[in-house]
Motif scaffolding. Structure first.
Motif, PDB file in Angstrom:
ATOM      1  N   ASN A   1       0.823  -1.211   0.000  1.00  0.00           N
ATOM      2  CA  ASN A   1       0.000   0.000   0.000  1.00  0.00           C
ATOM      3  C   ASN A   1       0.858   1.262   0.000  1.00  0.00           C
ATOM      4  N   GLN A   2       1.935   1.265   0.763  1.00  0.00           N
ATOM      5  CA  GLN A   2       2.813   2.437   0.761  1.00  0.00           C
ATOM      6  C   GLN A   2       3.525   2.588  -0.573  1.00  0.00           C
ATOM      7  N   ALA A   3       3.884   1.466  -1.182  1.00  0.00           N
ATOM      8  CA  ALA A   3       4.525   1.532  -2.506  1.00  0.00           C
ATOM      9  C   ALA A   3       3.549   2.087  -3.535  1.00  0.00           C
ATOM     10  N   LYS A   4       2.302   1.688  -3.433  1.00  0.00           N
ATOM     11  CA  LYS A   4       1.283   2.206  -4.350  1.00  0.00           C
ATOM     12  C   LYS A   4       1.097   3.707  -4.156  1.00  0.00           C
ATOM     13  N   SER A   5       1.051   4.138  -2.896  1.00  0.00           N
ATOM     14  CA  SER A   5       0.847   5.562  -2.657  1.00  0.00           C
ATOM     15  C   SER A   5       2.047   6.375  -3.137  1.00  0.00           C
ATOM     16  N   LEU A   6       3.249   5.843  -2.965  1.00  0.00           N
ATOM     17  CA  LEU A   6       4.436   6.534  -3.471  1.00  0.00           C
ATOM     18  C   LEU A   6       4.479   6.502  -4.994  1.00  0.00           C
ATOM     19  N   ASN A   7       3.979   5.421  -5.566  1.00  0.00           N
ATOM     20  CA  ASN A   7       3.955   5.292  -7.027  1.00  0.00           C
ATOM     21  C   ASN A   7       3.009   6.321  -7.630  1.00  0.00           C
ATOM     22  N   ARG A   8       1.905   6.569  -6.972  1.00  0.00           N
ATOM     23  CA  ARG A   8       0.980   7.602  -7.460  1.00  0.00           C
ATOM     24  C   ARG A   8       1.614   8.966  -7.430  1.00  0.00           C
TER      25      ARG A   8
END
Length: 192
Positions: free
Chosen positions: A179-186
């Motif tokens: 989830n943190q990787a997704k938020s950073l990816n956004r």
């Protein structure tokens, strides 16, 4: 002993941060130690099994003999099945973390990844410990057979539940990393 285990888990987690591709349990020889422990445990278990069979022969009721013997065999089968399932899941979680770690070139996820790796290592240690567990029903007398079977069954359930909780915590930690990787990816923080 518990603090030593925590120290070891921490060292494995740190090692995984610096050497993500290395299979540290195998490199450190932990798997060999586990196999050695299993060999030593087999001797002890075979002795307990022999005592169990001798005590089982003393039971007069054939129906009770069959039921107790079947229950005793089920413990090993169910334990083995759970351990295999957990090992597969933990390997998968480790692979997922390695992929995320590769993509995190800037190191923004380093802390949550190391936290997840520590939880996976703790869960793996507990799974390995559970693999060595054996459950033998203590037969003292025929009239105390029911409580003895219930006590062994409760111990088995408690052990399985404890390991399952650790595996769930490891999975939740990996989901948090994802989830943190997704938020950073956004936000453009993790390179793909």
């Amino acid at each position: 002993m518990e603090s030593l285990a925590k120290l070891f888990v921490g060292l494995v987690a740190i090692g995984n941060v610096f050497f993500p591709k290395a299979n540290l349990p195998q490199v450190l020889g932990i798997r060999d130690e586990i196999k050695q422990g299993q060999k030593e445990n087999r001797e002890e278990v075979s002795q307990k099994r022999e005592e169990f069979r001798n005590k089982l022969k003393t039971l007069k009721d054939e129906k009770k003999k069959l039921i107790v013997e079947k229950i005793d065999q089920k413990y090993d089968l169910v334990n083995k099945k759970w351990v295999e399932k957990w090992n597969k899941g933990l390997v998968r979680l480790t692979d997922i973390l390695a992929k995320i770690k590769q993509r995190d070139r800037e190191g923004k996820l380093r802390q949550v990844i190391s936290n997840a790796e520590a939880k996976i290592a703790a869960a793996q240690a507990k799974v390995d410990e559970q693999a060595l567990e054996t459950y033998v029903i203590d037969i003292s007398s025929e009239d105390k057979l029911g409580p003895s079977v219930r006590a062994t069954n409760q111990q088995f359930k408690n052990d399985i539940k404890a390991v399952h909780e650790l595996v769930k915590e490891a999975r939740k930690a990996v989901v948090e990393v994802i989830n943190q990787a997704k938020s950073l990816n956004r936000g453009g923080g993790v390179n793909e």
